[in-house]
Design an enzyme around this catalytic site. Structure first.
Site, short mmCIF file in Angstrom:
data_model
loop_
_atom_site.label_atom_id
_atom_site.label_comp_id
_atom_site.label_asym_id
_atom_site.label_seq_id
_atom_site.Cartn_x
_atom_site.Cartn_y
_atom_site.Cartn_z
N GLU A 124 41.10 37.89 47.48
CA GLU A 124 39.36 37.00 46.94
C GLU A 124 39.34 35.85 48.18
OE1 GLU A 124 38.40 37.75 44.24
OE2 GLU A 124 40.17 38.06 42.69
N HIS A 141 34.94 39.56 47.64
CA HIS A 141 36.50 40.43 47.97
C HIS A 141 36.72 41.85 49.04
CE1 HIS A 141 37.27 41.32 43.65
NE2 HIS A 141 37.10 42.50 44.42
N ASP A 176 44.55 49.01 46.03
CA ASP A 176 45.09 47.82 45.47
C ASP A 176 45.63 48.53 43.79
OD1 ASP A 176 42.70 48.59 44.95
OD2 ASP A 176 41.75 46.49 44.92
C1 GLP Z 1 37.78 45.54 42.42
C2 GLP Z 1 38.12 46.32 43.51
C3 GLP Z 1 37.84 45.76 44.42
C4 GLP Z 1 36.28 46.93 44.10
C5 GLP Z 1 35.33 45.56 43.83
C6 GLP Z 1 34.09 46.20 43.17
O1 GLP Z 1 38.53 43.97 41.80
N1 GLP Z 1 39.37 45.46 43.34
O2 GLP Z 1 38.53 47.22 45.59
O3 GLP Z 1 35.99 47.27 45.37
O4 GLP Z 1 36.12 45.26 43.09
O5 GLP Z 1 35.10 46.85 42.55
P1 GLP Z 1 33.33 47.39 41.64
O6 GLP Z 1 32.75 48.88 42.79
O7 GLP Z 1 33.03 48.12 40.15
O8 GLP Z 1 31.94 46.68 41.72
#
Ligand code: GLP
Length: 240
Positions: A142, A137, A67
């Site tokens: 979402e 997600h 993304d």
């Molecule tokens: C973000 C990203 C995801 C990620 C998730 C968890 O918004 N778009 O790809 O895996 O949320 O993030 P984190 O690893 O910082 O907890």
């Protein structure tokens, strides 16, 4: 979905790194689907250390990211393109032309989504790495995103904006939209590794592991994948 519980963040990162390193050794032109966020940073550090110490080469590896924020260029320090460059690509011998991510500043978003889908079809992923959002997600899909979604633009959920605000000076700066690989495309990877670390993921992990496949919890679709591993640290597994 196979679940592995490790001692801590470092062990979780090590376990995931070993799977990716083995894949690249066996298949030097492997296609890796990569993720951003805090969770995979320890894993990327290990890939870099292994490349430097053991010489594992990424010369023929192709990477495809999940993304990207709408409106951020790849030189913006908050963009996911920049994150990948800083945390992984600039430290290994990968050719930057073999690293793919959505263009957050594409002029025509429909054309950009189609371009990405075409590329995903052309480059089947050997491994897809995923983090887990605190609302369940995967990538930026979402809750209630269709399981048959392909690349699309998403309006980020309020809690996602809050969660991701820690990477920005203030919450106002967090983009409200992002490009994301769709759930159908994620599921097409030959193998999926999903990581979750820390107490703040414990609640959603316990719901995920219960096993009901429901679009209210996008990651639950992974139960339908034939080769998916969930790697947790003890904190993320504390409510199991
Ligand atoms: C973000 C990203 C995801 C990620 C998730 C968890 O918004 N778009 O790809 O895996 O949320 O993030 P984190 O690893 O910082 O907890």
């Amino acid at each position: 979905m196979k679940t592995i519980i490790t001692n801590d963040y470092e062990d979780m990162s090590e376990k995931a790194a070993q799977i990716i390193i083995e894949t690249v050794k066996e298949k030097p032109n492997a296609v890796l689907g990569l993720a951003t966020g805090a969770t995979p940073m320890g894993l990327y550090r290990r890939l870099v250390a292994d490349h430097k110490e053991m010489g594992t080469s990424y010369k023929y590896v192709r990477t495809i990211n999940l993304d990207e924020y709408v409106g951020l260029t790849k030189v913006n320090p908050q963009s996911y393109a920049y994150f990948m460059y800083e945390n992984l690509f600039c430290h290994i011998d990968i050719a930057l032309k073999n690293t793919y991510i959505e263009n957050g500043t594409a002029l025509d978003s429909m054309i950009e989504c189609k371009r990405y889908d075409k590329m995903l079809n052309k480059l089947p992923r050997d491994i897809q790495l995923l983090g887990l959002g605190s609302n369940g997600h995967i990538a930026f899909n979402e809750p209630y995103t269709s399981f048959s979604s392909t690349t699309h633009i998403v309006n980020l959920a309020e809690n996602t904006i809050k969660d991701n605000a820690i990477y920005f000076d203030n919450i106002e700066q967090v983009p409200r939209q992002a490009y994301t690989m769709g759930i159908k495309s994620i599921m097409k990877a030959k193998q999926i590794i999903i990581l979750a670390s820390g107490f703040k993921k414990a609640e959603i992990v316990s719901k995920l592991v219960q096993g009901n496949v429901d679009s209210a919890l996008p990651a639950s679709i992974l139960h339908n994948h034939c080769n998916c591993i969930l790697i947790l640290d003890k904190e993320a597994a504390s409510k199991l």
